[in-house]
Design a protein around this motif. Sequence first.
Motif, short mmCIF file in Angstrom:
data_model
loop_
_atom_site.label_atom_id
_atom_site.label_comp_id
_atom_site.label_asym_id
_atom_site.label_seq_id
_atom_site.Cartn_x
_atom_site.Cartn_y
_atom_site.Cartn_z
N ASP A 100 0.80 -1.22 0.00
CA ASP A 100 0.00 0.00 0.00
C ASP A 100 0.84 1.28 0.00
O ASP A 100 0.29 2.37 -0.13
CB ASP A 100 -0.92 0.03 1.22
CG ASP A 100 -2.02 -1.01 1.14
OD1 ASP A 100 -2.27 -1.51 0.03
OD2 ASP A 100 -2.62 -1.32 2.19
N ALA A 101 2.15 1.15 0.15
CA ALA A 101 3.01 2.33 0.30
C ALA A 101 3.10 3.16 -0.97
O ALA A 101 3.05 2.63 -2.09
CB ALA A 101 4.41 1.89 0.72
N ALA A 102 3.24 4.46 -0.78
CA ALA A 102 3.47 5.36 -1.91
C ALA A 102 4.97 5.46 -2.20
O ALA A 102 5.38 5.73 -3.33
CB ALA A 102 2.91 6.74 -1.60
N MET A 103 5.78 5.26 -1.16
CA MET A 103 7.23 5.31 -1.33
C MET A 103 7.88 4.31 -0.38
O MET A 103 7.44 4.14 0.77
CB MET A 103 7.77 6.71 -1.04
CG MET A 103 9.30 6.81 -1.10
SD MET A 103 9.91 8.48 -0.71
CE MET A 103 9.34 9.38 -2.13
N LEU A 104 8.91 3.65 -0.85
CA LEU A 104 9.69 2.72 -0.05
C LEU A 104 11.16 3.09 -0.16
O LEU A 104 11.70 3.16 -1.26
CB LEU A 104 9.49 1.27 -0.52
CG LEU A 104 8.09 0.67 -0.35
CD1 LEU A 104 7.95 -0.58 -1.22
CD2 LEU A 104 7.82 0.34 1.11
N ILE A 105 11.79 3.35 0.97
CA ILE A 105 13.24 3.60 0.98
C ILE A 105 13.88 2.48 1.78
O ILE A 105 13.58 2.30 2.97
CB ILE A 105 13.58 4.97 1.61
CG1 ILE A 105 12.87 6.09 0.86
CG2 ILE A 105 15.10 5.19 1.59
CD1 ILE A 105 13.17 7.47 1.41
N CYS A 106 14.73 1.73 1.12
CA CYS A 106 15.32 0.54 1.71
C CYS A 106 16.83 0.68 1.85
O CYS A 106 17.52 1.12 0.93
CB CYS A 106 14.98 -0.67 0.83
SG CYS A 106 15.82 -2.19 1.31
N ASP A 214 -1.17 8.97 2.97
CA ASP A 214 -1.49 10.09 3.87
C ASP A 214 -0.26 10.71 4.50
O ASP A 214 -0.36 11.50 5.43
CB ASP A 214 -2.46 9.63 4.95
CG ASP A 214 -1.87 8.54 5.86
OD1 ASP A 214 -0.69 8.15 5.65
OD2 ASP A 214 -2.57 8.07 6.77
N ARG A 215 0.92 10.34 4.01
CA ARG A 215 2.23 10.83 4.46
C ARG A 215 2.67 10.25 5.80
O ARG A 215 3.71 10.63 6.34
CB ARG A 215 2.29 12.37 4.54
CG ARG A 215 1.81 13.08 3.28
CD ARG A 215 2.49 12.55 2.04
NE ARG A 215 3.94 12.76 2.05
CZ ARG A 215 4.79 12.18 1.20
NH1 ARG A 215 4.33 11.36 0.28
NH2 ARG A 215 6.07 12.44 1.27
N SER A 216 1.89 9.34 6.38
CA SER A 216 2.34 8.65 7.58
C SER A 216 3.43 7.66 7.20
O SER A 216 3.57 7.28 6.03
CB SER A 216 1.17 7.92 8.25
OG SER A 216 0.65 6.91 7.40
N GLU A 217 4.20 7.22 8.19
CA GLU A 217 5.33 6.33 7.92
C GLU A 217 5.29 5.10 8.82
O GLU A 217 4.87 5.17 9.98
CB GLU A 217 6.65 7.06 8.12
CG GLU A 217 6.93 8.15 7.09
CD GLU A 217 8.28 8.80 7.29
OE1 GLU A 217 8.90 9.19 6.28
OE2 GLU A 217 8.71 8.93 8.46
N VAL A 218 5.75 4.00 8.27
CA VAL A 218 5.93 2.76 9.01
C VAL A 218 7.28 2.20 8.61
O VAL A 218 7.66 2.27 7.44
CB VAL A 218 4.82 1.73 8.69
CG1 VAL A 218 5.02 0.46 9.51
CG2 VAL A 218 3.44 2.32 8.95
N ALA A 219 8.02 1.67 9.56
CA ALA A 219 9.35 1.13 9.27
C ALA A 219 9.43 -0.34 9.63
O ALA A 219 8.81 -0.81 10.59
CB ALA A 219 10.42 1.90 10.02
N TYR A 220 10.20 -1.07 8.84
CA TYR A 220 10.51 -2.47 9.12
C TYR A 220 12.00 -2.54 9.40
O TYR A 220 12.82 -2.19 8.54
CB TYR A 220 10.14 -3.34 7.92
CG TYR A 220 10.45 -4.81 8.11
CD1 TYR A 220 9.54 -5.64 8.77
CD2 TYR A 220 11.62 -5.37 7.64
CE1 TYR A 220 9.79 -6.99 8.94
CE2 TYR A 220 11.90 -6.72 7.80
CZ TYR A 220 10.98 -7.52 8.46
OH TYR A 220 11.26 -8.86 8.63
N PRO A 233 7.37 7.41 16.63
CA PRO A 233 8.01 8.62 16.13
C PRO A 233 9.51 8.69 16.41
O PRO A 233 10.28 9.17 15.59
CB PRO A 233 7.26 9.75 16.85
CG PRO A 233 5.92 9.17 17.15
CD PRO A 233 6.19 7.72 17.47
N SER A 234 9.91 8.22 17.59
CA SER A 234 11.33 8.24 17.93
C SER A 234 12.13 7.33 17.01
O SER A 234 13.22 7.69 16.53
CB SER A 234 11.53 7.81 19.39
OG SER A 234 12.90 7.78 19.72
N ASP A 235 11.58 6.14 16.72
CA ASP A 235 12.25 5.21 15.80
C ASP A 235 12.37 5.83 14.41
O ASP A 235 13.43 5.78 13.77
CB ASP A 235 11.45 3.91 15.68
CG ASP A 235 11.43 3.12 16.98
OD1 ASP A 235 12.34 3.31 17.80
OD2 ASP A 235 10.50 2.31 17.15
#
Length: 269
Positions: A100-106, A214-220, A233-235
């Motif tokens: 579902d992501a609009a952008m992925l930075i790996c 929606d410009r929110s972010e999730v990280a793996y 947010p800290s991560d």
Amino acid sequence: MPPRRQRPREAPALVAFGRQMRRLREAKDVKQETIAHLTKVSGPQVSRIENGKKRATRSFVVAVDEHLDAGGSLISLWEDLNKDGHPVPIWFDWPQVEADAAMLICWQHSVIPGLAQTPAYALALLRGNQEAADARIGRQAILTEGKDSSPPTVVLLLNEHVLHNPVGTPETMREQLEHLLEMSLLPNVTIQVVLSSGEHEGVLGAFVVATMEDRSEVAYIETAIRGITTDNPSDLSSLARTLVELRSQALTHAMSRELIRKVIKERWT
């Protein structure tokens, strides 16, 4: 393989925390005895925490995080693993987030990222597990299809070492790097090689940051035990700083393509 319908037991989460604490401590060349003296607990207790056999208190974690200059990362991990008083991590369905992501930075420091792996490379990396390799390759459909036929913008930051690290046969590696060159021609994919250096925080682990519509972010975030998925947010702030540092040491897209060609010719031909 056991079913994954239940939340993980206490031990895996505690082990994940203990492993990260040990990694940070050893990176600073700090002895367990020093941590014991600092936190006023016994040496065996520190060892039990690092081995995942005892839950650390928040005051213990705050003191250790500050002493190891961890920048709050250890505290954030502890908080994620202790939601509502229980050592259970925040779980997201990462494959769905990725799709579902609009952008992925790996960022990858040791192997080619899963979204860019060839079938042979994935199979070698997964030690012949065909089902797992097929599932990994299947995820790559988002690179050209994406949600609602709009593929995400993808940025792959690769440590220079990844190009030289042998996985499978030389033929597997040559095919893999040639595949990277083909991928780099996609309008939504940018590949940049980060020149090898141990002087950035990226050496601590691989990760992917997904930016949603929606410009929110999730990280793996990859760990030695399992992957951690977080929207803390800290991560995210810590990863953002790491990405700025990594990209400052990265070659341009065009220069990265030239380096990949050079490695194919000199190392894998």
